[in-house]
Design an enzyme around this catalytic site. Structure first.
Site, short mmCIF file in Angstrom:
data_model
loop_
_atom_site.label_atom_id
_atom_site.label_comp_id
_atom_site.label_asym_id
_atom_site.label_seq_id
_atom_site.Cartn_x
_atom_site.Cartn_y
_atom_site.Cartn_z
N SER A 1 48.76 -101.56 -3.56
CA SER A 1 49.96 -100.86 -3.12
C SER A 1 51.10 -101.09 -4.10
O SER A 1 51.12 -102.08 -4.83
CB SER A 1 50.37 -101.33 -1.72
OG SER A 1 49.30 -101.16 -0.81
N LEU B 1 52.65 -107.17 -0.06
CA LEU B 1 52.36 -105.81 -0.51
C LEU B 1 51.02 -105.91 -1.21
O LEU B 1 50.88 -106.66 -2.19
CB LEU B 1 53.46 -105.30 -1.44
CG LEU B 1 53.57 -103.78 -1.65
CD1 LEU B 1 53.69 -103.04 -0.33
CD2 LEU B 1 54.73 -103.45 -2.55
N ASP B 2 50.01 -105.20 -0.69
CA ASP B 2 48.64 -105.31 -1.21
C ASP B 2 48.58 -105.11 -2.71
O ASP B 2 49.41 -104.41 -3.29
CB ASP B 2 47.73 -104.27 -0.56
CG ASP B 2 47.57 -104.47 0.92
OD1 ASP B 2 47.81 -105.60 1.37
OD2 ASP B 2 47.23 -103.51 1.62
N ILE B 3 47.52 -105.63 -3.31
CA ILE B 3 47.31 -105.46 -4.75
C ILE B 3 47.20 -103.98 -5.12
O ILE B 3 47.60 -103.56 -6.20
CB ILE B 3 46.06 -106.24 -5.20
CG1 ILE B 3 45.97 -106.29 -6.72
CG2 ILE B 3 44.78 -105.67 -4.58
CD1 ILE B 3 44.94 -107.25 -7.24
#
Length: 248
Positions: free
Chosen positions: A124, A120-122
């Protein structure tokens, strides 16, 4: 399949454990092939041979935890990078959700080998799974994973007018990333500035890159479901254990 394969690979294929766990159990003498203990790493088996594990292995596996966290912005999923902390630092007694319904007690040893099952992206937020169980990791991030993931994505159209229906169809099926066609997705409008994405793959920054290809800028991205497990009311920055009745 008639050729012999590595025992650890066969155990993973059978869903008994991950390959890493298999190697640990083989070294400990917890694995039998046709009733005989096999304790040599790299041993091979034929597909018709019966593979079983000792009760100690099952007991150890049962103690492994899976944690659901509502990841805030500013944390990375896995190893610390560029000065940003990994989401696992949020897992402690104080940040456990007060409404966690499981009877499990937290212990710092549960942090050992607790790894993210998916990214999970930084930038997001939302549902992130951390697990000690190799079977769950394989189920969620294995190449043949059939578990879908659901996201709410707030967007802004950067071109004149509104997003054409043809581009919405391309988001559902027809885009190519890194030279490979993406698997079919389900993408639909939730309201005038928010899309719902349901994906069965997870390439790096996939949703942001998909949106960029049709002129959409992502303003916010939140994962709300992985398979049969929902984020629900879990507060941002808090965590809970996966319940025994929950299945991805």
């Amino acid at each position: 399949m008639t050729e012999p394969v590595r025992l650890s690979k066969r155990m993973s294929e059978l869903g008994l454990c991950s390959r890493r766990e298999a190697d640990e159990w083989i070294e400990k003498g917890w694995v039998r092939v046709d009733g005989q203990v096999v304790s040599v790493l790299g041993s091979k088996v034929l597909p018709h041979q019966k593979v079983t594990v000792e009760r100690q292995a099952s007991a150890e596996q049962a103690q492994r935890v899976t944690i659901l966290i509502n990841k805030p912005m500013g944390y990375v999923s896995g190893q610390a990078e560029d000065g940003y902390k990994p989401a696992v630092v949020l897992v402690n007694e104080q940040s456990r959700w007060a409404e966690d319904q499981t009877e499990m007690r937290f212990h710092p040893r549960q942090l050992k080998s607790l790894v993210p099952a998916g990214r999970l992206d930084i930038d997001s937020v939302g549902l992130l799974v951390l697990t000690q169980d190799g079977r769950i990791a394989k189920q969620l991030i294995g190449e043949d994973s059939a578990v879908d993931k659901e996201y709410l994505v707030r967007v802004q159209y950067t071109r004149p007018g509104k997003l054409p229906e043809s581009d919405l169809k391309r988001l559902n099926h027809g885009l190519i990333i890194d030279g490979k066609p993406l698997r079919p997705a389900k993408v639909m409008w939730q309201n005038e500035d928010q899309l719902r994405f349901i994906l069965r793959e997870g390439k790096k920054r996939q949703i942001r890159r998909m949106c960029d290809m049709v002129g959409l800028k992502v303003i916010g991205l939140k994962r709300v479901r992985i398979g049969g497990v929902k984020l629900g009311e879990l507060p941002t920055g808090q965590w809970r254990y996966l319940r025994p009745d929950e299945k991805f």
